[in-house]
Motif scaffolding. Structure first.
Motif, mmCIF file in Angstrom:
data_model
loop_
_atom_site.group_PDB
_atom_site.id
_atom_site.type_symbol
_atom_site.label_atom_id
_atom_site.label_comp_id
_atom_site.label_asym_id
_atom_site.label_seq_id
_atom_site.Cartn_x
_atom_site.Cartn_y
_atom_site.Cartn_z
ATOM 1 N N ALA A 63 0.827 -1.206 0.000
ATOM 2 C CA ALA A 63 0.000 0.000 0.000
ATOM 3 C C ALA A 63 0.864 1.259 0.000
ATOM 4 N N THR A 64 1.921 1.253 0.802
ATOM 5 C CA THR A 64 2.819 2.409 0.840
ATOM 6 C C THR A 64 3.536 2.576 -0.492
ATOM 7 N N ALA A 65 3.961 1.465 -1.082
ATOM 8 C CA ALA A 65 4.642 1.531 -2.376
ATOM 9 C C ALA A 65 3.732 2.112 -3.449
ATOM 10 N N GLU A 66 2.448 1.741 -3.415
ATOM 11 C CA GLU A 66 1.499 2.271 -4.403
ATOM 12 C C GLU A 66 1.300 3.770 -4.205
ATOM 13 N N LYS A 67 1.176 4.192 -2.947
ATOM 14 C CA LYS A 67 1.038 5.628 -2.669
ATOM 15 C C LYS A 67 2.281 6.387 -3.117
ATOM 16 N N LEU A 68 3.452 5.788 -2.910
ATOM 17 C CA LEU A 68 4.695 6.444 -3.299
ATOM 18 C C LEU A 68 4.774 6.601 -4.814
ATOM 19 N N THR A 69 4.335 5.587 -5.551
ATOM 20 C CA THR A 69 4.327 5.680 -7.011
ATOM 21 C C THR A 69 3.434 6.817 -7.478
ATOM 22 N N LYS A 70 2.241 6.919 -6.890
ATOM 23 C CA LYS A 70 1.324 8.006 -7.250
ATOM 24 C C LYS A 70 1.902 9.365 -6.867
ATOM 25 N N LYS A 162 5.558 20.850 -1.250
ATOM 26 C CA LYS A 162 4.732 20.008 -0.378
ATOM 27 C C LYS A 162 4.667 18.577 -0.913
ATOM 28 N N ALA A 163 4.516 18.441 -2.237
ATOM 29 C CA ALA A 163 4.464 17.109 -2.838
ATOM 30 C C ALA A 163 5.786 16.372 -2.654
ATOM 31 N N LEU A 164 6.892 17.091 -2.794
ATOM 32 C CA LEU A 164 8.200 16.472 -2.605
ATOM 33 C C LEU A 164 8.396 16.032 -1.160
ATOM 34 N N ASP A 165 7.952 16.863 -0.221
ATOM 35 C CA ASP A 165 8.026 16.473 1.192
ATOM 36 C C ASP A 165 7.211 15.208 1.441
ATOM 37 N N GLY A 166 6.032 15.138 0.807
ATOM 38 C CA GLY A 166 5.212 13.941 0.936
ATOM 39 C C GLY A 166 5.895 12.717 0.359
ATOM 40 N N GLN A 167 6.579 12.897 -0.757
ATOM 41 C CA GLN A 167 7.305 11.784 -1.373
ATOM 42 C C GLN A 167 8.416 11.288 -0.465
ATOM 43 N N LEU A 168 9.158 12.208 0.117
ATOM 44 C CA LEU A 168 10.245 11.821 1.014
ATOM 45 C C LEU A 168 9.710 11.100 2.250
ATOM 46 N N GLU A 172 10.446 7.140 3.287
ATOM 47 C CA GLU A 172 10.932 6.728 4.608
ATOM 48 C C GLU A 172 10.009 5.677 5.210
ATOM 49 N N ARG A 173 8.687 5.863 5.030
ATOM 50 C CA ARG A 173 7.739 4.883 5.540
ATOM 51 C C ARG A 173 7.897 3.548 4.808
ATOM 52 N N GLN A 174 8.134 3.596 3.506
ATOM 53 C CA GLN A 174 8.324 2.376 2.742
ATOM 54 C C GLN A 174 9.523 1.582 3.260
ATOM 55 N N LYS A 175 10.586 2.298 3.604
ATOM 56 C CA LYS A 175 11.775 1.627 4.145
ATOM 57 C C LYS A 175 11.438 0.938 5.470
ATOM 58 N N LYS A 176 10.667 1.601 6.324
ATOM 59 C CA LYS A 176 10.282 1.003 7.591
ATOM 60 C C LYS A 176 9.386 -0.206 7.362
ATOM 61 N N ASP A 177 8.453 -0.093 6.406
ATOM 62 C CA ASP A 177 7.582 -1.223 6.092
ATOM 63 C C ASP A 177 8.393 -2.405 5.560
ATOM 64 N N ARG A 178 9.379 -2.118 4.725
ATOM 65 C CA ARG A 178 10.231 -3.176 4.178
ATOM 66 C C ARG A 178 10.996 -3.878 5.291
ATOM 67 N N ASP A 179 11.538 -3.098 6.213
ATOM 68 C CA ASP A 179 12.272 -3.679 7.336
ATOM 69 C C ASP A 179 11.355 -4.533 8.203
ATOM 70 N N ASP A 180 10.092 -4.107 8.328
ATOM 71 C CA ASP A 180 9.135 -4.868 9.130
ATOM 72 C C ASP A 180 8.863 -6.230 8.488
ATOM 73 N N ARG A 278 -4.110 -2.393 -5.844
ATOM 74 C CA ARG A 278 -2.914 -3.223 -5.711
ATOM 75 C C ARG A 278 -3.001 -4.225 -4.564
ATOM 76 N N THR A 279 -3.576 -3.836 -3.434
ATOM 77 C CA THR A 279 -3.513 -4.686 -2.246
ATOM 78 C C THR A 279 -4.820 -5.444 -2.027
ATOM 79 N N SER A 280 -4.729 -6.553 -1.295
ATOM 80 C CA SER A 280 -5.925 -7.344 -0.993
ATOM 81 C C SER A 280 -6.905 -6.548 -0.138
#
Length: 352
Positions: A63-70, A162-168, A172-180, A278-280
């Motif tokens: 879900a985070t990856a999909e949001k990041l792509t958008k 603002k959009a760039l801040d959201g992307q960053l 960062e959240r995607q990295k945390k999700d990946r580590d989880d 993308r997600t179930s």
């Protein structure tokens, strides 16, 4: 890690009309305690919990990856629009500079009113006055465009930042999700490597018995007794999914070499001409829901209370799924996990 990754179906909840049918595996089949003090049933329960935690973390990552792509698409769009606005602003400033020079150079000219009074040909003077008026309007428009372009460029610059801040933040959240996800899978691996081959075989046998009994009860209930033909798009999605059988599961993957559960279903329906989430969890939340008694091949079956697993119905009580790490896309009984419900991606909305 063992190539045979296990999950026990403890209960299967099936929505049938207004009621709920509970399908339970036989409790008497559970072996006795192991030397370590934990029964095979307890070990399998632990393993099932770890797999569900890993799958839930995977869907969160997706879900985070999909949001990041958008968000990246939005940042690129705003950057392009900002570049255009800055070019327009530059052109407006050039025009405004030229206007200022013209006004400065013509500051000693006789006014249009005096020129009209002194003119030998009043009509010519009136024509010249019209031209002068037109020039004044054009100058006013130039100033107006400059002001408007400045406001637009400033607004777009703020939106782009603002959009760039959201992307960053999403990155960062995607990295945390990946580590989880990685941490959850490491827990699964630790449990698997702690088991002996005999224990793994006992787990596999217990899982098979539970699944077989759950499937038998579900089919005996008559919920899936009426077979239906797939829709045209459902048939295309199903054929795509069938062609992926044997390819490995990989969390976060959407093909073509590997898939996770929702990666398989979203790609299959996307190839059929019906893009789906993308997600179930989003597939369950956004797609039209149908009762299991109306299930037809190509429909999606959602599993677990958190909607963390999804598979495609094949027919005759079977499904195609990308199960979990260590396994391949395969055909399984529909009662392999607790059923939450079913959705139909190409279901037409009801008319009010």
């Amino acid at each position: 890690m063992s190539g045979k990754l296990l999950r026990l179906v403890c209960t299967v909840a099936v929505a049938a009309g207004a009621g709920v049918v509970l399908v339970l595996p036989p409790a008497a089949a559970a072996p006795g305690p192991e030397p370590g003090g934990r029964t095979v049933t307890q070990q399998l329960t632990d393993l099932q919990r770890l797999y569900r935690e890993a799958e839930k973390a995977t869907e969160t990552y997706n879900a985070t990856a999909e949001k990041l792509t958008k968000q990246r698409t939005e940042v690129a769009r705003l950057d392009l629009e900002l570049a255009r606005a800055r070019r327009s602003l530059h052109d407006s400033r050039v025009a405004a500079g030229r206007l200022a020079r013209q006004q400065y150079q013509g500051s000693t000219e006789i006014s249009a009113y005096v020129r009209l009074l002194l003119a030998r040909n009043p009509q010519q003077a009136l024509d010249e006055g019209h031209v002068i008026g037109q020039l004044a309007r054009e100058r006013a428009e130039t100033v107006g465009r400059l002001t408007e372009n400045e406001k637009k460029a400033d607004g777009l610059a703020r939106a782009a930042r603002k959009a760039l801040d959201g992307q960053l933040s999403l990155a960062e959240r995607q990295k945390k999700d990946r580590d989880d996800v990685q941490a959850r899978l490491e827990d699964v691996e630790k449990l698997l490597v702690s088991l002996t081959p005999e224990q793994l075989a006992a787990l596999a046998e217990l899982e098979k018995k539970g699944t077989d009994e759950a499937q038998r009860q579900l089919m005996a209930s008559g919920v899936l007794s009426s077979e239906r033909r797939p829709s045209r798009k459902g048939d295309r999605a199903l054929k795509y999914a069938v062609r992926q059988i044997g390819k490995p599961y990989k969390w976060g993957a959407q093909g073509p070499k590997s898939y996770d559960c929702s990666g398989l279903t979203s790609q299959a329906w996307g190839r059929a001409g019906t893009p789906i989430p993308r997600t179930s969890q989003e597939q369950w939340a956004q797609l039209p829901r149908i009762p299991l008694k109306k299930l037809r091949p190509g429909d999606l079956v959602i599993y677990f209370p958190e909607a963390t697993h999804v598979a495609m119905y094949l027919g005759e009580g079977m499904m195609i799924q990308a199960p979990r790490t260590g396994e391949n896309v395969k055909v399984s009984p529909i009662a392999s996990y607790p059923i939450l419900g079913a959705v139909r991606p190409d279901q037409r909305p009801r008319r009010l």
